[in-house]
Design an enzyme around this catalytic site. Structure first.
Site, mmCIF file in Angstrom:
data_model
loop_
_atom_site.group_PDB
_atom_site.id
_atom_site.type_symbol
_atom_site.label_atom_id
_atom_site.label_comp_id
_atom_site.label_asym_id
_atom_site.label_seq_id
_atom_site.Cartn_x
_atom_site.Cartn_y
_atom_site.Cartn_z
ATOM 1 N N GLU A 72 -1.849 -10.002 -5.898
ATOM 2 C CA GLU A 72 -1.542 -10.860 -6.919
ATOM 3 C C GLU A 72 -0.860 -10.429 -8.058
ATOM 4 O O GLU A 72 0.015 -11.123 -8.945
ATOM 5 C CB GLU A 72 -3.124 -11.166 -7.813
ATOM 6 N N CYS B 27 -6.875 -7.405 -11.107
ATOM 7 C CA CYS B 27 -5.848 -8.613 -10.876
ATOM 8 C C CYS B 27 -6.540 -9.745 -11.778
ATOM 9 O O CYS B 27 -5.685 -10.597 -12.235
ATOM 10 C CB CYS B 27 -5.888 -8.958 -9.470
ATOM 11 N N GLU C 115 0.848 -1.138 -0.007
ATOM 12 C CA GLU C 115 0.187 0.109 0.004
ATOM 13 C C GLU C 115 0.661 1.349 0.272
ATOM 14 O O GLU C 115 1.891 0.981 -0.076
ATOM 15 C CB GLU C 115 -0.923 0.058 1.022
ATOM 16 N N CYS D 211 -9.636 -9.075 -7.233
ATOM 17 C CA CYS D 211 -10.314 -7.883 -7.654
ATOM 18 C C CYS D 211 -10.252 -7.831 -9.493
ATOM 19 O O CYS D 211 -9.526 -8.736 -9.891
ATOM 20 C CB CYS D 211 -9.789 -6.713 -7.184
ATOM 21 N N CYS E 73 -2.077 -4.742 -5.564
ATOM 22 C CA CYS E 73 -2.413 -5.946 -5.004
ATOM 23 C C CYS E 73 -1.612 -7.160 -4.991
ATOM 24 O O CYS E 73 -0.712 -6.911 -5.772
ATOM 25 C CB CYS E 73 -3.622 -6.456 -5.795
HETATM 26 N N1 THU Z 1 -6.132 -6.524 -2.226
HETATM 27 C C1 THU Z 1 -5.206 -7.514 -2.698
HETATM 28 O O1 THU Z 1 -3.921 -7.431 -2.503
HETATM 29 N N2 THU Z 1 -5.736 -8.518 -3.377
HETATM 30 C C2 THU Z 1 -7.080 -8.823 -3.688
HETATM 31 O O2 THU Z 1 -7.468 -9.692 -4.201
HETATM 32 C C3 THU Z 1 -8.153 -7.821 -2.984
HETATM 33 C C4 THU Z 1 -7.630 -6.701 -2.360
HETATM 34 C C5 THU Z 1 -5.469 -5.481 -1.341
HETATM 35 C C6 THU Z 1 -5.383 -4.077 -2.026
HETATM 36 C C7 THU Z 1 -5.523 -3.413 -0.696
HETATM 37 O O3 THU Z 1 -3.966 -3.092 -0.459
HETATM 38 C C8 THU Z 1 -6.280 -4.210 0.437
HETATM 39 O O4 THU Z 1 -6.097 -5.415 -0.164
HETATM 40 C C9 THU Z 1 -7.543 -3.729 0.552
HETATM 41 O O5 THU Z 1 -8.164 -3.714 -0.559
#
Ligand code: THU
Length: 161
Positions: A76, A116, A65, A113, A74
């Site tokens: 993935e 991804c 983040e 998401c 993310c």
């Molecule tokens: N996030 C992921 O890394 N992968 C997912 O499949 C869903 C969301 C992360 C993005 C963000 O850092 C946190 O989860 C909240 O959305």
């Protein structure tokens, strides 16, 4: 209307990590470990991903983040981009993902998401070979999809260009 079509998706659901085959279990364990190393100070939602390559290598990643929220990425995409950048010619066989929230116990398996799904779909097209997805994270169910396409019907791919 010319006609209506129904596109269905199929998932295998497992009750626990111990029900998975040895390879999927190992991969999901790596994703769970990777989630612990996530940098998620803003959402407190820790996600890990583990990519299995055809040469047996496992590449992991986690969400990264940023104070400027959209600059983060993310798990993935961190994992798959890392894998593809290190092993550009090696086919991707499977990806396991897992999440842990600091706020609550997750009720369902982590579902990637849209961005991804699109990113993972690219490598399915690139190697013309399905990527198995093992989705964990909740205390209960683990969802397994035989491909990314199964999660992204009517995908925009290199064949669309
Ligand atoms: N996030 C992921 O890394 N992968 C997912 O499949 C869903 C969301 C992360 C993005 C963000 O850092 C946190 O989860 C909240 O959305």
């Amino acid at each position: 209307m010319l006609k209506k079509i129904i596109i269905s998706s199929e998932f295998e659901i497992y009750n626990s990590i111990n029900e998975l085959n040895a390879s999927d279990k190992k991969l999901l364990k790596q994703a769970i470990k990777a989630a612990e190393r996530a940098y998620a100070p803003y959402s407190n939602f820790y996600v890990g991903a583990a990519v299995l390559l055809a040469n047996g290598t496992i590449v992991t990643g986690n969400n990264q983040e940023n104070a400027a929220y959209p600059s983060g990425l993310c798990a993935e995409r961190v994992a798959i981009f890392h894998a593809a950048s290190q092993f550009p010619k090696t086919k991707i066989i499977a990806i396991a993902i897992s999440a842990k929230s600091m706020h609550k116990t997750l009720k369902s398996a982590l579902s990637p998401c849209g961005a991804c799904r699109q990113a993972m779909s690219e490598y399915e097209s690139k190697f013309n070979s399905p990527i198995k997805l093992i989705m964990g994270g909740s205390k209960k169910e683990i969802y397994v999809s035989r491909s990314v396409a199964n999660l992204l019907p009517l995908a925009f791919t290199n064949k669309s260009l």
